[in-house]
Design an enzyme around this catalytic site. Structure first.
Site, short mmCIF file in Angstrom:
data_model
loop_
_atom_site.label_atom_id
_atom_site.label_comp_id
_atom_site.label_asym_id
_atom_site.label_seq_id
_atom_site.Cartn_x
_atom_site.Cartn_y
_atom_site.Cartn_z
N ALA A 152 -27.14 -0.09 -38.87
CA ALA A 152 -28.13 -0.55 -37.90
C ALA A 152 -29.48 -0.80 -38.57
O ALA A 152 -30.16 -1.81 -38.31
CB ALA A 152 -28.28 0.47 -36.78
N TYR A 153 -29.88 0.12 -39.45
CA TYR A 153 -31.15 -0.05 -40.16
C TYR A 153 -31.10 -1.28 -41.06
O TYR A 153 -32.02 -2.11 -41.07
CB TYR A 153 -31.44 1.20 -40.97
CG TYR A 153 -32.68 1.11 -41.82
CD1 TYR A 153 -33.94 1.08 -41.26
CD2 TYR A 153 -32.58 1.08 -43.22
CE1 TYR A 153 -35.09 1.01 -42.04
CE2 TYR A 153 -33.72 1.00 -44.01
CZ TYR A 153 -34.97 0.97 -43.42
OH TYR A 153 -36.09 0.89 -44.20
#
Length: 244
Positions: A152-153
């Site tokens: 996600a990052y």
């Protein structure tokens, strides 16, 4: 005729890489606006250090995803120093979870800070930065390292790369460079939070240089891009000691 002092606005400037960038640009002779969201004491400390060293700085509060607050920060920097020449967008949020367990609220929080925040800051920078200036966005090397829990990052920072490269082309004819700087594992509070000593050592030894990066390693590259590195434009510059 004297050359007007150049001015930098650094988001996330109260801690970690942003703090090192603010200090380095001040040492390079730029007046610095240190933008923070919640760490006022830390931002004030950065300003005090710059002023004690003979530089000019002020601390400004803004949520990078709030266009009204960001515009007000630019207004304040221009009122104090006469304009803005360099924008370094270092503010960011990192929440690590495997995809299978991903908290979608966490994803939304990273989207707001890392993606919307980059659009908001870069949009204002594109409107305000003077000719001969630079816009520099902080990305990450994990977009290509593909480390577990970072999906996600890394996805949010992949958007930062895309925004930077497109904006560089959109500013054709303005004499403004736009680049992303992608640090590898760096010894900051953001990176070290939640990692045990064994994990930190493993990541350090995965680097050909045998250590983690420091905020100052990244600040050196930002200094180049903000100053004499005028022929580097529309790039993601990996600052990671050779991690593949």
């Amino acid at each position: 005729m004297s050359t007007p002092q150049r001015v930098a606005l650094v988001t996330g400037g109260s801690r970690g890489i942003g703090r090192a960038v603010a200090a380095r640009l001040a040492a390079d002779g730029l007046a610095v606006a240190v933008v923070y969201r919640s760490q006022q004491a830390e931002a004030d400390a950065v300003v005090a250090e710059v002023v004690a060293a003979g530089g000019q700085a002020l601390a400004l509060r803004a949520d990078v995803a709030d266009e009204t607050e960001v515009a007000a920060a630019f207004d304040a920097a221009e009122a104090a120093f006469g304009g803005v020449d360099v924008v370094v967008h270092a503010a960011g949020l990192m929440i690590l979870q495997p995809v299978v367990d991903l908290d979608l609220d966490a994803l939304d929080r990273m989207h707001r800070t890392n993606i919307r925040g980059t659009f908001v800051v870069d949009r204002e920078a594109a409107r305000r930065v003077r000719a001969g200036g630079a816009i520099i966005n902080l990305s990450t090397s994990v977009t290509r390292l593909a480390l577990p829990t970072y999906a996600a990052y890394a996805a949010s920072k992949g958007a930062v790369d895309a925004i930077s490269l497109v904006l560089a082309k959109e500013l054709r004819g303005r004499d403004i460079t736009v680049n992303a700087v992608a640090p590898g594992p760096t010894a900051t509070e953001l990176f070290l939070d939640g990692k045990d000593d064994a994990t930190v050592e493993r990541l350090a030894q995965a680097n050909p240089m045998g250590r983690l990066g420091t905020p100052e390693d990244t600040a050196e590259v930002v200094s180049l891009l903000a100053g004499r590195g005028r022929w580097v434009n529309g790039q993601t510059v990996y600052v990671n000691g050779g991690m593949a």
